[in-house]
Write an enzyme that holds these catalytic residues in place. Structure first.
Site, PDB file in Angstrom:
ATOM      1  N   LYS A   1       0.841  -1.198   0.000  1.00 59.06           N
ATOM      2  CA  LYS A   1       0.000   0.000   0.000  1.00 59.06           C
ATOM      3  C   LYS A   1       0.881   1.255   0.000  1.00 59.06           C
ATOM      4  O   LYS A   1       0.683   2.149  -0.793  1.00 59.06           O
ATOM      5  CB  LYS A   1      -0.925  -0.031   1.223  1.00 59.06           C
ATOM      6  CG  LYS A   1      -1.804   1.186   1.348  1.00 59.06           C
ATOM      7  CD  LYS A   1      -2.782   1.050   2.506  1.00 59.06           C
ATOM      8  CE  LYS A   1      -3.460   2.391   2.753  1.00 59.06           C
ATOM      9  NZ  LYS A   1      -4.425   2.340   3.837  1.00 59.06           N
TER      10      LYS A   1
ATOM     11  N   GLU B   1      10.338  -4.666   4.650  1.00 61.89           N
ATOM     12  CA  GLU B   1      10.388  -6.076   4.242  1.00 61.89           C
ATOM     13  C   GLU B   1      10.127  -6.216   2.748  1.00 61.89           C
ATOM     14  O   GLU B   1      10.849  -6.900   2.027  1.00 61.89           O
ATOM     15  CB  GLU B   1       9.330  -6.892   5.000  1.00 61.89           C
ATOM     16  CG  GLU B   1       9.579  -7.069   6.478  1.00 61.89           C
ATOM     17  CD  GLU B   1       9.019  -5.942   7.325  1.00 61.89           C
ATOM     18  OE1 GLU B   1       8.788  -4.826   6.786  1.00 61.89           O
ATOM     19  OE2 GLU B   1       8.826  -6.151   8.529  1.00 61.89           O
TER      20      GLU B   1
ATOM     21  N   GLY C   1      -4.918  -1.809   4.978  1.00 61.70           N
ATOM     22  CA  GLY C   1      -4.143  -2.956   4.503  1.00 61.70           C
ATOM     23  C   GLY C   1      -4.851  -4.276   4.753  1.00 61.70           C
ATOM     24  O   GLY C   1      -4.963  -5.131   3.868  1.00 61.70           O
ATOM     25  N   ARG C   2      -5.366  -4.452   5.966  1.00 60.33           N
ATOM     26  CA  ARG C   2      -5.993  -5.740   6.308  1.00 60.33           C
ATOM     27  C   ARG C   2      -7.398  -5.873   5.743  1.00 60.33           C
ATOM     28  O   ARG C   2      -8.039  -6.905   5.926  1.00 60.33           O
ATOM     29  CB  ARG C   2      -5.988  -5.916   7.831  1.00 60.33           C
ATOM     30  CG  ARG C   2      -6.613  -4.770   8.594  1.00 60.33           C
ATOM     31  CD  ARG C   2      -6.226  -4.806  10.060  1.00 60.33           C
ATOM     32  NE  ARG C   2      -6.701  -3.655  10.815  1.00 60.33           N
ATOM     33  CZ  ARG C   2      -6.063  -2.485  10.890  1.00 60.33           C
ATOM     34  NH1 ARG C   2      -4.931  -2.301  10.240  1.00 60.33           N
ATOM     35  NH2 ARG C   2      -6.551  -1.498  11.622  1.00 60.33           N
TER      36      ARG C   2
ATOM     37  N   GLU D   1      -5.050  -6.492  14.682  1.00 54.95           N
ATOM     38  CA  GLU D   1      -4.515  -5.182  14.299  1.00 54.95           C
ATOM     39  C   GLU D   1      -5.646  -4.143  14.365  1.00 54.95           C
ATOM     40  O   GLU D   1      -5.409  -2.968  14.575  1.00 54.95           O
ATOM     41  CB  GLU D   1      -3.901  -5.239  12.895  1.00 54.95           C
ATOM     42  CG  GLU D   1      -2.847  -4.176  12.651  1.00 54.95           C
ATOM     43  CD  GLU D   1      -2.088  -4.338  11.352  1.00 54.95           C
ATOM     44  OE1 GLU D   1      -2.667  -4.109  10.279  1.00 54.95           O
ATOM     45  OE2 GLU D   1      -0.883  -4.676  11.399  1.00 54.95           O
TER      46      GLU D   1
ATOM     47  N   HIS E   1      -6.246 -33.108  17.652  1.00 52.87           N
ATOM     48  CA  HIS E   1      -5.168 -33.936  18.193  1.00 52.87           C
ATOM     49  C   HIS E   1      -4.065 -33.083  18.794  1.00 52.87           C
ATOM     50  O   HIS E   1      -2.953 -33.568  19.013  1.00 52.87           O
ATOM     51  CB  HIS E   1      -4.623 -34.839  17.094  1.00 52.87           C
ATOM     52  CG  HIS E   1      -5.670 -35.778  16.571  1.00 52.87           C
ATOM     53  ND1 HIS E   1      -5.946 -36.990  17.146  1.00 52.87           N
ATOM     54  CD2 HIS E   1      -6.568 -35.631  15.562  1.00 52.87           C
ATOM     55  CE1 HIS E   1      -6.944 -37.577  16.490  1.00 52.87           C
ATOM     56  NE2 HIS E   1      -7.342 -36.764  15.535  1.00 52.87           N
TER      57      HIS E   1
ATOM     58  N   LYS F   1       8.982  -0.799  14.353  1.00 49.55           N
ATOM     59  CA  LYS F   1       9.587  -0.478  13.048  1.00 49.55           C
ATOM     60  C   LYS F   1      10.647   0.612  13.217  1.00 49.55           C
ATOM     61  O   LYS F   1      11.748   0.517  12.680  1.00 49.55           O
ATOM     62  CB  LYS F   1       8.514   0.051  12.090  1.00 49.55           C
ATOM     63  CG  LYS F   1       7.586  -0.975  11.515  1.00 49.55           C
ATOM     64  CD  LYS F   1       6.730  -0.282  10.434  1.00 49.55           C
ATOM     65  CE  LYS F   1       5.496  -1.049  10.106  1.00 49.55           C
ATOM     66  NZ  LYS F   1       4.579  -0.313   9.228  1.00 49.55           N
TER      67      LYS F   1
HETATM   68  O1  F6P Z   1       2.939  -3.021   9.792  1.00 51.36           O
HETATM   69  C1  F6P Z   1       1.586  -3.056   9.627  1.00 51.36           C
HETATM   70  C2  F6P Z   1       1.165  -2.749   8.241  1.00 51.36           C
HETATM   71  O2  F6P Z   1       1.078  -1.383   8.068  1.00 51.36           O
HETATM   72  C3  F6P Z   1      -0.156  -3.432   7.929  1.00 51.36           C
HETATM   73  O3  F6P Z   1      -1.239  -2.731   8.382  1.00 51.36           O
HETATM   74  C4  F6P Z   1      -0.081  -3.572   6.455  1.00 51.36           C
HETATM   75  O4  F6P Z   1      -1.010  -4.497   5.992  1.00 51.36           O
HETATM   76  C5  F6P Z   1       1.353  -4.009   6.303  1.00 51.36           C
HETATM   77  O5  F6P Z   1       2.055  -3.252   7.252  1.00 51.36           O
HETATM   78  C6  F6P Z   1       1.941  -3.832   4.941  1.00 51.36           C
HETATM   79  O6  F6P Z   1       1.937  -2.502   4.532  1.00 51.36           O
HETATM   80  P1  F6P Z   1       2.139  -2.099   3.030  1.00 51.36           P
HETATM   81  O7  F6P Z   1       1.051  -2.704   2.223  1.00 51.36           O
HETATM   82  O8  F6P Z   1       2.112  -0.599   3.008  1.00 51.36           O
HETATM   83  O9  F6P Z   1       3.483  -2.624   2.581  1.00 51.36           O
END
Ligand code: F6P
Length: 559
Positions: free
Chosen positions: A210, A216, A282-283, A368, A399, A523
């Site tokens: 987003k 990452e 995002g979620r 979240e 199990h 972060k």
């Molecule tokens: O760290 C949380 C977050 O902001 C989530 O809410 C989001 O889904 C994820 O990181 C990834 O963010 P992006 O789509 O901006 O890379």
């Protein structure tokens, strides 16, 4: 934005507190005394048959919970969300994921701040679908002229969990000859293991972020770019020139983001970038262009069915009276268990192997969203909020951890989800294996509800000393959700159901379910600590003693 209603000051809350004090849960007795209980507490939501009757509720409980929803203004909050009001106050944003799945040509058009949202949404979808068709038909080729065999989505959180969960869920719908893989973790093993056996010439990366600034995702995207170019140049399939390299990136990388300027900086052709908007959390984004990998894998038609599933639930939640409104009732049940009956966690137990990532998906969606201690006006919450969501598919969980759910000291409300028709109808010596599988689904919810008394255990001839260990108290609440089959529409319905359950809980607690400030500190600190880890003595000296010692130990161990 008006101040949240403090739920604990409402009449309904007082009523629920008094009700809880006199309620003696007795599912056995309640079902015996009331032959209509199962039918009365069972609801239909699109294709979903939702049985709430094995919950620790009476008619009075439901009436009080519905009164609570009215008193904290659940309908008004839903209306505000659907109309595009900026209910995500801490980020100053509208919350319009429901706009992503409005049917083409829906009337009246959704216009927010003068912007025709429907037209914007459909324009992006059309672009995604055209791209998906190109990849599926083989018209989209990699830099060596070969069609794409593997689509790799690089993203994390909401830019990963939704696509991977749905891809797994809809495995039988994936086009032959195409496979999707997913890279999320910055642990380099994730990327290395995922691309290990891939041919770069037939691999297409979708960088989904987003913000297009997530450490990452951008790190993995750069690593993927390096891998692609090194391999293709290394084995002579790509000329080692700047032009050839940028052509390769353009043919093998597309992006999904709200930050299209940053996409261009990465070297991805803006023509191959699919946008969305800051009003999609995002979620809550799997029904946006974040689902591009799914549109490719499943095809536009199935993706439309998926969106239609969401919309069925969106329409239900917006128009159904509270006492029959399934997401509202399920959200209120969660409030009942969390705030009145002392539950801390909530299990989601899909009896469908293809839903094996659904609990992980729900962890981000629910935790979240509702893991907050302040309300949307900055004041402290007045009661407990967000439960820990967790789960595994049945029967594996049986199990492993079901022991605690059946006989432990903790109350663990659980949602059981199953499909009547299996993706793989296999028989074992003439016996339908799916029937065996679902017998477990039915048996577990029954055992949890009704238990086994000491007399019943004794009647089986059990030695007296062992009787207590074999007693099941029952009264362990479950919701059962049954659908005909795990179709794209059903998956959309399930996701939308939990999205709205989450919002209902957030409304009751007065919190902003659409921000996520709680992930920021870690972060920031990771960025501050990174120089210390790679050897900057000043940065190391600035750490607290425990962190410093850990980093020094890491450095000593690191070869
Ligand atoms: O760290 C949380 C977050 O902001 C989530 O809410 C989001 O889904 C994820 O990181 C990834 O963010 P992006 O789509 O901006 O890379």
């Amino acid at each position: 934005m008006s101040a949240p209603v403090d739920p604990t000051t409402t009449q309904a809350w007082a009523g629920l507190t008094a009700h809880k004090d006199t309620l003696a849960p007795d599912l056995r007795g309640w079902f015996t005394a009331d032959p209509d209980r199962a039918a009365r507490f069972t609801f239909t939501l699109g294709d979903l048959h939702v049985d709430l009757s094995k919950n620790l509720i009476t008619d009075a409980t439901v009436q009080l919970l519905v009164a609570l929803a009215e008193q904290v203004q659940v309908p008004q909050r839903f209306a505000a969300m659907l109309a595009g009001e900026q209910i995500n106050v801490t980020e100053g944003r509208s919350v319009l994921h429901t706009a992503l799945r409005r049917p083409r040509g829906a009337q009246p058009a959704l216009v927010v701040d003068g912007q025709d949202v429907d037209t914007d949404v459909r324009a992006v979808l059309d672009k995604v679908y055209a791209f998906a068709e190109q990849v599926r038909s083989g018209a989209w080729t990699g830099v060596t002229g070969q069609p794409i065999a593997t689509v790799v989505n690089i993203g994390i959180g909401g830019s990963d969990l939704g696509p991977v969960m749905v891809y797994e869920a809809l495995h039988p719908y994936v086009a032959g000859g195409l496979t999707c893989r997913f890279i999320s973790n910055i642990d380099p093993s994730d990327l290395a293991d995922t691309v290990e056996d891939l041919d770069p010439a037939t691999t297409l990366f979708i960088v989904a972020s987003k913000t297009f600034s997530t450490l990452e995702t951008l790190t993995n995207a750069r690593l993927a770019r390096e891998w692609l170019l090194e391999r293709l140049v290394g084995d002579g399939r790509l000329a080692n020139t700047a032009e050839a390299r940028s052509e390769a990136v353009a043919r093998h990388f597309v992006a999904v983001s709200t930050a299209l300027d940053k996409v261009a900086d990465f070297g991805i052709d803006p023509a191959n970038a699919f946008g969305f908007w800051d009003w999609v959390g995002g979620r809550y984004s799997v029904s946006s262009a974040i689902g591009t990998s799914l549109a490719v894998a499943l095809g536009p038609e199935a993706f439309e069915d998926f969106l239609a599933g969401f919309h069925t639930v969106d329409a239900h939640v917006a128009t159904t009276p509270l006492d029959r409104n399934v997401p509202v009732l399920m959200g209120l049940l969660n409030v009942w268990y969390t705030n009145f009956l002392g539950a801390h966690t909530h299990a989601v137990l899909p009896y469908d192997q293809h839903l094996h990532r659904f609990p992980a998906y729900l962890q981000q969606l629910t935790m979240e969203s509702n893991g907050k201690s302040v309300r949307w006006d900055g004041t402290p919450v007045t009661c407990d909020t967000g439960e820990v969501f967790w789960g595994e598919p049945g029967t594996n969980g049986q199990h492993a951890f079901y022991q605690l759910i059946h006989q432990g000291t903790r109350l663990v409300p659980a949602d059981f989800i199953a499909m009547a028709n299996p993706a793989n109808p296999l028989t074992d010596s003439g016996t339908d294996v799916h029937g065996l599988f679902l017998s477990n689904f039915f048996a577990q919810t029954r055992a949890l509800a009704f238990g086994k008394t000491a007399d019943e255990v004794r009647a089986e001839g059990t030695a007296e000393a062992i009787v207590p260990a074999r007693v099941f108290t029952g009264n362990r609440p479950t919701t059962s959700i049954l659908a005909p089959a795990l179709t794209p529409g059903v998956v959309g319905q399930l996701i939308a159901l939990y999205e709205h359950i989450t919002f209902v809980q957030g409304i009751v607690w007065g919190i902003d379910s659409f921000d996520q400030w709680g992930v920021e500190l870690g972060k920031q600190l990771a960025n501050q600590i990174a120089p210390a880890v790679v050897g900057d003595p000043e940065a190391l000296a600035a750490q607290d003693p425990s962190t410093r010692l850990l980093i020094e130990t890491y450095q000593a161990m690191r070869r």
